[in-house]
Design an enzyme around this catalytic site. Structure first.
Site, PDB file in Angstrom:
ATOM      1  N   ASP A   1      29.846  28.680  28.817  1.00  0.00           N
ATOM      2  CA  ASP A   1      29.079  29.892  29.121  1.00  0.00           C
ATOM      3  C   ASP A   1      28.268  29.703  30.400  1.00  0.00           C
ATOM      4  OD1 ASP A   1      27.139  32.291  28.491  1.00  0.00           O
ATOM      5  OD2 ASP A   1      28.696  32.411  26.968  1.00  0.00           O
ATOM      6  N   ASP A   2      27.290  30.534  30.565  1.00  0.00           N
ATOM      7  CA  ASP A   2      26.455  30.590  31.771  1.00  0.00           C
ATOM      8  C   ASP A   2      25.883  29.215  32.155  1.00  0.00           C
ATOM      9  OD1 ASP A   2      24.864  31.492  33.785  1.00  0.00           O
ATOM     10  OD2 ASP A   2      23.692  32.880  32.555  1.00  0.00           O
TER      11      ASP A   2
ATOM     12  N   ARG B   1      16.208  40.918  34.178  1.00  0.00           N
ATOM     13  CA  ARG B   1      16.635  39.519  34.026  1.00  0.00           C
ATOM     14  C   ARG B   1      16.688  38.842  35.397  1.00  0.00           C
ATOM     15  NH1 ARG B   1      21.689  36.129  31.723  1.00  0.00           N
ATOM     16  NH2 ARG B   1      20.561  34.984  30.143  1.00  0.00           N
TER      17      ARG B   1
ATOM     18  N   LYS C   1      35.164  35.299  29.719  1.00  0.00           N
ATOM     19  CA  LYS C   1      34.123  36.178  29.178  1.00  0.00           C
ATOM     20  C   LYS C   1      33.444  36.839  30.369  1.00  0.00           C
ATOM     21  CE  LYS C   1      29.764  35.898  26.535  1.00  0.00           C
ATOM     22  NZ  LYS C   1      28.861  34.961  25.866  1.00  0.00           N
TER      23      LYS C   1
ATOM     24  N   ASP D   1      30.683  39.107  31.754  1.00  0.00           N
ATOM     25  CA  ASP D   1      29.372  39.591  31.316  1.00  0.00           C
ATOM     26  C   ASP D   1      28.789  40.604  32.306  1.00  0.00           C
ATOM     27  OD1 ASP D   1      27.139  39.754  29.678  1.00  0.00           O
ATOM     28  OD2 ASP D   1      26.870  37.588  29.548  1.00  0.00           O
TER      29      ASP D   1
ATOM     30  N   ASP E   1      24.381  40.364  21.083  1.00  0.00           N
ATOM     31  CA  ASP E   1      23.737  39.058  21.226  1.00  0.00           C
ATOM     32  C   ASP E   1      23.053  38.642  19.942  1.00  0.00           C
ATOM     33  OD1 ASP E   1      24.461  38.256  23.706  1.00  0.00           O
ATOM     34  OD2 ASP E   1      22.644  38.926  24.723  1.00  0.00           O
TER      35      ASP E   1
END
Ligand code: GLA
Length: 708
Positions: free
Chosen positions: A329-330, A406, A439, A441, A508
């Site tokens: 992921d990130d 964010r 993925k 986002d 989430d």
């Protein structure tokens, strides 16, 4: 099938009929399938219209509003011609449904301006869902502006309640039913994305049944219901006309996104029709009907704080339990050590990956796992190489401070240069990592819609056209890759995205109690085949609540199973439990992912809720039931099942859970299981009941037909 008798067209689906009178643009009927074959004349002169325009004595909400060259907004679109098309026309630049069927094309012209309005109704051979879209063509010699062009208008007679799916981040798609009486109510998004707040899927529910609507679009949308004193209920759905003003030069056309609508006798029947339609006519590519891998994602396990060793430890533990795909992921790129920097810098962080993405991906593949990667291509941090070299790529209004959400800005995807840049860098990430899963986002919505030389009224839609251009090019380039969409969870969970991404991160919020509701709400309009559902650590990172590992798994079986925690920290016992869960899931994956999915009980009221997936032949099924609270000396919890063959006899067992070893086993008729309420005497007998008083009590039932 479409049958014609003079100006009357009967559009037939397996269980419904829609009747349109083309010359007067009237709906004569929409509902349960007609078998008598006609006699529509007495219904002529219906106040139910297939479109509505300003200029005349009808002041109900309009589906079409066109600003003429002289600034006037009256039009008088009148019938011109109609055709039945055997090939469904594509909608330029926009995603749409596909498949074998027939399309009715209707054309209406505004004589003074020569503007033409086209309406398209497609019926597929195997679906009760009808696809509808519209198009305006400027036939004059002067520029005009489209101020509103809905995708569909349906007029009904009577009062309907309006069911919407609303929420916030981490609490998406909660079902709300409103009696609106007389007046207007609308459900919309002005956020530039379809949004966590209000999904474009809506239902009008009345005595005659339910009518579901959705939009194949991921941007600003609006669905309204107006009920007049004269007894007409008008539903208008389409792109939001908020800030919208689209210039049409002579000869140019503007196409609406495609909408879908479906009549069904009940909510359950509507959901099944929507699920089948999405699985067959929206989702596409190699993964359409393929069983989806069980994945582990490191996000909640590590957040940004990882290195090669941590990642490989998680992957190793995951492999041991039977996981098939590791998703990084990130945090793997640029100087991305928190959410304040590096978005846009899609080059490897050598330190965190231990020598680059390919190096790490290869090590994971050597363990026998597939490798997947997270990207957020539409965004930029001001603290990034990309921003330093291309500040003009960011979406900002000159002379104004942009809104940061964010800590990030959006890229100006309405600009072709930016689109090409994104396609290039993201294609490179996929190619150099060899990822078999991506993925995608999108962690904030738009707030500063602006692009040089782009009229303000066109910006939101031009962003979407740019976005679709990017995702269609990338997904075409990598046809074997499984794409999962994401938007801070389920913020852009819509049919536009499902035309490119075969699955979506539903929310989430991974708390089992919250997930039960989010997945139930989502299931009204969307199949389990598109819903990512992960088992995460406890206490849950979003709510702080704890639920037994078996409960978390049971609830995640309502979607596409994954694990999202540091699996290297699981105890030996937990590893065994997870391995048993994954083995069970794989054995029943086809049924769980592709069976007919029903909601049980009511996740938005009452104590008992759950879901049930039944094989197409109704020979096998799995149900998960849950009670959301233990009511001391309260009624015995009980549940009725759905979707079984009423005349078959089933052997029913409960899955052995580590916190509930007392496996039930009995045989019963399908009719009894569906019509009676099965008492669940020992639902509260989990051995871990001391863990948390707010936990969710769950059982999984397995049905096998033993006699027809
Ligand atoms: C969003 C997603 C999460 C995770 C983070 C990473 O919030 O929904 O699953 O990928 O971004 O920043």
């Amino acid at each position: 099938m479409i049958r014609r008798k003079g100006p009357v067209f009967c559009l037939e689906t397996p269980n419904t009929t829609l009747v349109i009178k083309a010359d007067t643009a009237e709906y004569l009927y929409y509902g349960k399938k007609l078998v008598s074959g006609g006699g529509f004349e007495p219904f002529f002169g219906s106040p139910r219209k297939i479109f509505s325009q300003y200029g005349g004595d009808d002041y109900t909400e309009y589906s079409v509003l066109l600003e003429n060259a002289d600034g006037g907004m009256s039009t008088a679109f009148a019938f011109s011609k109609c055709k039945i098309l055997t090939e469904k026309p594509e909608i330029a630049g926009l995603p749409s449904s596909y498949g074998t069927g027939k399309t009715l094309e209707l054309k209406y012209v505004d004589l003074p301006t020569k503007a033409a309005l086209y309406l398209y109704y497609t019926v597929f051979d195997d679906s009760d869902v009808i696809a509808v879209s519209s198009k305006l063509v400027n036939g004059s010699k002067k520029e005009m502006h489209v101020r509103r062009l809905a995708s569909v208008q349906l007029d009904l007679m009577g009062d309907y309640s309006f069911v919407t799916f609303e929420g916030t981040w981490a609490r998406e798609r909660q079902k709300i039913s409103r009696e609106i009486g007389k007046g207007v109510f609308y459900n919309d998004s002005k956020k530039g994305g379809s949004s966590h707040d209000r999904n474009p899927f809506v239902i009008a529910e009345g005595e005659d049944g339910v009518y579901g609507f959705n939009l194949i679009y991921s941007g600003n949308h609006k669905e309204l219901l107006e009920q007049t004193q004269s007894g007409r209920a008008r539903i208008v759905c389409g792109i939001n006309d908020f800030m919208f003003r689209w210039a049409l030069a002579p000869g140019e056309e503007f196409a609406s996104p495609e909408a879908v609508m479906c009549y069904a006798p009940s909510e359950d029947a509507l959901s099944l029709a929507m699920h089948a339609f999405i699985s067959e006519h929206i989702v596409r590519g190699k993964w359409k009907k393929r069983e989806r891998p069980v994945l582990v994602n490191n996000w909640e396990g590590t957040y940004f704080d990882f290195n090669e060793e941590k990642i490989l430890n998680i992957a190793r533990a995951a492999k041991e339990t039977g996981v098939e795909l590791f998703v990084l992921d990130d945090g793997w790129f640029g100087n991305r050590c928190d959410d304040r920097r590096a978005l846009g810098d899609w080059f490897d962080n050598e330190e965190k990956t231990g020598g680059g993405l390919k190096h790490l991906a290869d090590k994971i593949r050597e363990m026998g796992l597939d490798f997947g990667i997270w990207v957020e291509p539409e965004m930029i941090n001001e603290d990034s190489e990309l921003y330093r070299s291309h500040p003009n790529f960011a979406m900002k209004v000159p002379g104004r401070e942009p809104t940061r959400m964010r800590n990030q800005l959006c890229l100006n995807l309405a600009d072709e240069k930016v689109q090409n840049y994104v396609v290039r860098v993201i294609s490179d990430v996929i190619a150099r990592s060899g990822a078999s899963y991506v993925k995608w986002d999108y962690n904030r919505m738009l707030t500063d819609p602006f692009g040089k030389n782009i009229p303000q009224g066109e910006y939101f839609h031009r962003y979407m056209l740019g976005y679709y251009r990017i995702v269609s090019r990338i997904t075409k380039k990598f046809p074997s890759v499984l794409f999962e969409g994401c938007s801070g969870g389920g913020g852009r969970f819509d049919l536009g995205n499902f035309c490119y991404f075969q699955q979506y991160w539903t929310s989430d919020d991974t708390d089992a109690r919250e997930r039960l509701k989010i997945q139930a709400g989502s299931s009204y309009g969307y199949p389990q085949t598109v819903m990512g559902a992960h088992v995460s650590a406890c206490p849950n990172h979003q709510t702080g609540d704890s639920n037994p590992l078996e409960t978390r798994f049971n609830i995640a079986c309502g979607g596409l199973l994954g694990y999202e925690l540091d699996m290297s920290k699981l105890t030996e016992d937990e590893m065994k439990t997870v391995a048993a869960q994954i083995a069970f899931y794989k054995e029943n994956r086809k049924l769980l992912q592709f069976g007919d999915h029903y909601r049980l009980g009511d996740a938005f009221g009452g104590n008992m809720a759950g879901f049930m997936t039944v094989s197409k032949d109704k020979n096998t099924a799995i149900a998960v039931v849950s009670a959301s609270e233990y009511i001391i000396c309260g009624p015995v919890p009980s549940i009725s099942f759905k979707g079984l063959n009423p005349s078959a006899v089933y052997e029913v067992t409960t899955r052995e859970q580590v916190n509930y070893k007392n496996v039930l086993s009995f045989t019963a008729g399908g009719d009894l299981l569906m019509n009676a309420k099965l008492p669940l005497h020992d639902l509260y007998s989990d051995t871990q009941s001391w863990e948390n008083s707010r936990r969710l009590y769950t059982r999984m039932f397995i049905f096998k037909k033993v006699k027809s």
